[in-house]
Design an enzyme around this catalytic site. Structure first.
Site, PDB file in Angstrom:
ATOM      1  N   LYS A 226       0.644  -1.343  -0.030  1.00 51.24           N
ATOM      2  CA  LYS A 226       0.141   0.205   0.011  1.00 51.24           C
ATOM      3  C   LYS A 226       0.831   1.195   0.149  1.00 51.24           C
ATOM      4  O   LYS A 226       1.481   1.324   0.905  1.00 51.24           O
ATOM      5  CB  LYS A 226      -0.589   0.018   1.308  1.00 51.24           C
ATOM      6  CG  LYS A 226      -1.777   1.369   1.540  1.00 51.24           C
ATOM      7  CD  LYS A 226      -2.517   1.288   2.625  1.00 51.24           C
ATOM      8  CE  LYS A 226      -3.005   2.657   3.044  1.00 51.24           C
ATOM      9  NZ  LYS A 226      -3.441   2.809   4.444  1.00 51.24           N
ATOM     10  N   ASP A 231      -2.386  10.599   3.747  1.00 54.48           N
ATOM     11  CA  ASP A 231      -3.671  10.402   3.865  1.00 54.48           C
ATOM     12  C   ASP A 231      -4.208  11.520   4.700  1.00 54.48           C
ATOM     13  O   ASP A 231      -4.187  11.472   6.089  1.00 54.48           O
ATOM     14  CB  ASP A 231      -3.955   8.832   4.469  1.00 54.48           C
ATOM     15  CG  ASP A 231      -5.596   8.490   4.716  1.00 54.48           C
ATOM     16  OD1 ASP A 231      -6.133   9.189   3.882  1.00 54.48           O
ATOM     17  OD2 ASP A 231      -5.829   7.592   5.360  1.00 54.48           O
ATOM     18  N   LYS A 238      -9.544  13.589   8.201  1.00 53.30           N
ATOM     19  CA  LYS A 238      -8.934  13.043   9.561  1.00 53.30           C
ATOM     20  C   LYS A 238      -8.943  14.399  10.678  1.00 53.30           C
ATOM     21  O   LYS A 238      -8.468  15.414  10.084  1.00 53.30           O
ATOM     22  CB  LYS A 238      -7.618  12.502   9.439  1.00 53.30           C
ATOM     23  CG  LYS A 238      -7.621  11.224   9.001  1.00 53.30           C
ATOM     24  CD  LYS A 238      -6.013  10.652   8.778  1.00 53.30           C
ATOM     25  CE  LYS A 238      -5.858   9.290   7.978  1.00 53.30           C
ATOM     26  NZ  LYS A 238      -6.448   8.264   8.812  1.00 53.30           N
ATOM     27  N   ASP A 249       1.826   6.291   5.780  1.00 56.95           N
ATOM     28  CA  ASP A 249       0.672   5.541   5.169  1.00 56.95           C
ATOM     29  C   ASP A 249       1.242   4.810   3.990  1.00 56.95           C
ATOM     30  O   ASP A 249       0.340   3.942   3.449  1.00 56.95           O
ATOM     31  CB  ASP A 249      -0.705   6.291   5.044  1.00 56.95           C
ATOM     32  CG  ASP A 249      -1.812   5.642   5.206  1.00 56.95           C
ATOM     33  OD1 ASP A 249      -1.604   4.297   5.786  1.00 56.95           O
ATOM     34  OD2 ASP A 249      -2.913   5.798   4.607  1.00 56.95           O
ATOM     35  N   ASP A 308     -12.061   7.679   4.044  1.00 54.24           N
ATOM     36  CA  ASP A 308     -10.480   7.501   4.890  1.00 54.24           C
ATOM     37  C   ASP A 308     -10.282   6.130   5.076  1.00 54.24           C
ATOM     38  O   ASP A 308      -9.298   5.480   5.345  1.00 54.24           O
ATOM     39  CB  ASP A 308     -10.794   7.907   6.337  1.00 54.24           C
ATOM     40  CG  ASP A 308      -9.464   8.125   7.102  1.00 54.24           C
ATOM     41  OD1 ASP A 308      -8.315   8.171   6.217  1.00 54.24           O
ATOM     42  OD2 ASP A 308      -9.626   8.279   8.388  1.00 54.24           O
ATOM     43  N   GLU A 310      -9.460   4.320   2.303  1.00 53.00           N
ATOM     44  CA  GLU A 310      -8.691   4.132   0.992  1.00 53.00           C
ATOM     45  C   GLU A 310      -7.980   3.037   0.522  1.00 53.00           C
ATOM     46  O   GLU A 310      -7.667   3.039  -0.520  1.00 53.00           O
ATOM     47  CB  GLU A 310      -8.325   5.838   0.685  1.00 53.00           C
ATOM     48  CG  GLU A 310      -6.841   5.857   0.945  1.00 53.00           C
ATOM     49  CD  GLU A 310      -6.582   5.888   2.559  1.00 53.00           C
ATOM     50  OE1 GLU A 310      -5.458   5.389   2.752  1.00 53.00           O
ATOM     51  OE2 GLU A 310      -7.322   6.252   3.185  1.00 53.00           O
ATOM     52  N   ARG A 312      -7.938   0.018   1.159  1.00 53.57           N
ATOM     53  CA  ARG A 312      -8.447  -1.125   0.783  1.00 53.57           C
ATOM     54  C   ARG A 312      -8.847  -0.815  -0.812  1.00 53.57           C
ATOM     55  O   ARG A 312      -8.790  -1.878  -1.312  1.00 53.57           O
ATOM     56  CB  ARG A 312      -9.442  -1.781   1.510  1.00 53.57           C
ATOM     57  CG  ARG A 312     -10.533  -0.744   1.834  1.00 53.57           C
ATOM     58  CD  ARG A 312     -11.409  -1.174   2.957  1.00 53.57           C
ATOM     59  NE  ARG A 312     -10.766  -0.795   4.420  1.00 53.57           N
ATOM     60  CZ  ARG A 312     -11.162  -0.712   5.521  1.00 53.57           C
ATOM     61  NH1 ARG A 312     -12.440  -1.419   5.970  1.00 53.57           N
ATOM     62  NH2 ARG A 312     -10.638  -0.172   6.581  1.00 53.57           N
TER      63      ARG A 312
END
Length: 459
Positions: A226, A231, A238, A249, A308, A310, A312
Site C-alpha cells: 500500500k 492520507d 481526519k 501511510d 478514509d 482508501e 483497501r
C-alpha cells in the site's frame, strides 16, 4: 557503513566481550581481580543492552563488556554504536559466540539515525568483523531495513507518488529488475479505476508501480504494498492528531520494497513481481465522495462508506491484477487499519492467511527471529458487515467492531478462492524507542517473511 568487513581485524581494535547474565556469572570468576572489581563497582551484571567500559593499565579504554538477551538476538549489539566512544571495536573470543550475521545486523541498526534534515551530533563507533558470507548477509538485511525506515521517515513533501516510484526504480536498477509505471489518466485506460479514483484529487498523479525480476521457469511471488503517500482522510477528513503521522501511510510499500530487495539480493529461486498503488488521498473538487460507487478492475462495484478507508480501495485493483498472473503466493503489506493497532499495538502486525498451518509457522518463525506477527482470522460470518445495498461491497463495516477483520475480508473479495495469499496489517512505525529501533519508521515482518520464503522455495 559502521561495520567494516576485513580479512584481518585490526590488532588495535578495542575488544568487546559479549555476555548474558548466565555467561557473565560463569566468566566472572576467571577475570583478573581488578577487572572483576571494576565491573562490580559499575554494577555490570550482563543485563540486556547494558555495557561497561574497562580501562587498561595506561588509563585508556582497554575493553568493553556488553550484555545481551541472548546470542541470537537480532538487536544484540544495537545499544553500543551510538553510546561507545568513537573508534574501532572487535568481538572478543571470550564470552558468548555471537554470529557474524547477528553482529553486523545489530550494529548497523544500532547506528541508524534518520539524518536527512538534522545532522548527527557524533559519528557512531565502528565494528570490525572478518569478511564472510554471514557478515554480508547481516549487512544486506540491515541495508534493506534502513532503506525501508528512510522511506517511511521522509516527509510527504519529499515522498509523493513520483518520489516513491523513483525509489522503486532505484531498487530495480540495483538488482537488475525491470521497472514500469502507469500514471494518471492512463490508469483508466489500463483498467485500474479504483486506484485512479482515490488519487485523482491530488496535484500529484496517482500511479501503479511495478517491478519484475527473475527467471520465467521459477515460481511467481507477487508482493503488493500500500503506497498512500499521505492520507488526509479525503472528504471524511481526519482530525489533526490523526493526520500528524500520515506520511507513514506508504509504510506497506516501503516494507514491500525492503522485502523485494532481500529476495533479489539473496537470489531466491523465484520470479518476483512487486506492485505498489501509489496515491495521495487529498481533498479537492474532484475528490471521490462518501456514497460514491467505484468500479474496480475485477468488475466489482465498491460503495464508499468512508473516504478514509482508501487503502483497501487502491489495494483492490492491485490484488486483482496480481491474481491474474496466478502466482504461487501473494503477500500484501499495508498500514491498513487502526483497529489492528487497538487489538495488537504498534509492535505486533496482524497476519491474515487462508491456511492455519502457514499462519502458525509464520507466528513461530517471527517469535524466533524477534520480528513478530500475530494470526487473526478471516472470519467469514462477518462478511455480512461489508455488504452493500447498492454495490457489491462497501469499504467500511456496519460498526466499529472487528475493523481489521472487515478490511481483510474486503481484500479477500479480490483474491480468487484457490489463490494462496497473506495479508499483513502493520504499523511501520516505532512509537517508543528501543535499542536499534528509534522512534520513527520501521521495517516489520520482512526478516520473518524472507526466512519463510527461503524455507518454502529453496528446500
Amino acid at each position: 557503513m559502521t561495520v567494516q568487513l576485513k580479512n584481518n581485524v585490526p590488532a588495535g581494535a578495542i575488544a568487546i566481550t559479549v555476555v548474558d547474565r548466565a555467561a557473565f556469572q560463569a566468566l566472572s570468576a576467571r577475570l583478573p581481580t581488578p577487572t572483576r572489581h571494576w565491573l562490580a563497582a559499575n554494577g555490570f551484571k550482563g543485563a540486556p543492552d547494558s555495557f561497561c567500559l574497562v580501562p587498561g593499565a595506561d588509563g585508556k579504554l582497554g575493553q568493553v563488556f556488553a550484555g545481551v538477551a541472548h546470542a541470537a538476538h537480532p538487536f544484540a549489539l544495537a545499544a553500543l554504536p551510538q553510546a561507545l566512544p568513537e573508534g574501532v571495536y572487535r568481538l572478543a573470543q571470550d564470552g558468548l559466540g555471537l554470529s557474524a550475521e547477528q553482529a553486523a545486523l545489530s550494529w548497523e541498526l544500532g547506528a541508524y539515525q534518520f539524518d536527512l534534515y538534522k545532522p548527527r551530533r557524533r559519528a557512531p563507533a565502528t565494528l570490525a568483523l572478518p569478511d564472510g558470507a554471514d557478515a554480508q548477509r547481516g549487512l544486506a538485511q540491515a541495508a534493506a531495513i534502513i532503506a525501508t525506515r528512510d522511506l517511511v521517515n521522509t516527509p510527504a513533501e519529499h515522498m509523493g507518488p513520483a518520489e516513491l516510484a523513483a525509489a522503486a526504480k532505484m531498487v530495480a536498477k540495483q538488482h537488475g529488475a525491470t521497472f514500469t509505471e502507469i500514471v494518471g489518466d492512463a490508469l483508466l485506460k489500463k483498467n485500474f479505476p479504483a486506484i485512479h479514483a482515490v488519487g485523482r484529487a491530488s496535484t500529484r498523479a496517482p500511479r501503479l508501480i511495478e517491478l519484475n525480476w527473475g527467471k520465467a521457469r521459477d515460481p511467481l511471488l507477487t508482493i503488493v504494498g500500500k503506497g498512500v503517500c499521505f492520507d488526509t482522510g479525503g472528504l471524511d477528513i481526519k482530525p489533526a492528531d490523526g493526520m500528524r503521522q500520515m506520511k507513514k501511510d506508504m509504510g506497506g510499500a516501503a516494507n514491500a520494497l525492503g522485502l523485494a530487495a532481500l529476495v533479489m539480493a539473496f537470489k531466491l529461486p523465484l520470479r518476483l513481481q512487486v506492485l505498489i498503488p501509489a496515491v495521495e488521498n487529498a481533498i479537492a473538487g474532484n475528490a471521490y465522495r462518501p456514497g460514491d460507487v467505484i468500479k474496480t478492475r475485477k468488475g466489482l462495484h465498491i460503495e464508499i462508506g468512508n473516504t478514509d478507508a482508501e487503502g483497501r480501495v487502491v489495494l483492490s485493483d492491485a490484488l486483482a491484477y496480481a491474481s491474474e498472473g496466478k502466482p504461487e503466493l501473494i503477500i500484501d503489506l499495508a498500514t491498513l487499519t487502526g483497529a489492528a493497532r487497538v487489538a495488537l499495538g504498534a509492535q505486533l502486525p496482524a497476519l491474515f492467511s487462508k491456511h492455519f498451518d502457514t499462519a502458525r509457522d509464520l507466528v513461530d518463525l517471527g517469535l524466533k527471529l524477534d520480528d513478530p506477527m500475530w494470526h487473526m482470522p478471516l472470519w467469514a460470518p462477518y462478511q455480512s458487515g461489508i455488504e452493500s445495498s447498492i454495490g457489491d461491497i462497501v469499504n467500511t463495516g456496519k460498526s466499529a467492531l472487528a475493523g481489521a477483520i472487515n478490511a481483510a475480508l474486503f481484500l479477500e473479495y479480490f483474491v480468487p478462492e484457490n489463490q494462496d495469499w497473506l495479508h499483513i496489517d502493520l504499523f511501520a512505525w516505532n512509537d517508543t524507542a528501543r535499542a536499534g529501533r528509534p522512534i520513527g519508521g520501521e521495517a516489520q515482518t520482512i526478516r520473518t517473511l524472507l526466512a519463510y520464503l527461503e524455507q518454502r522455495f529453496t528446500r
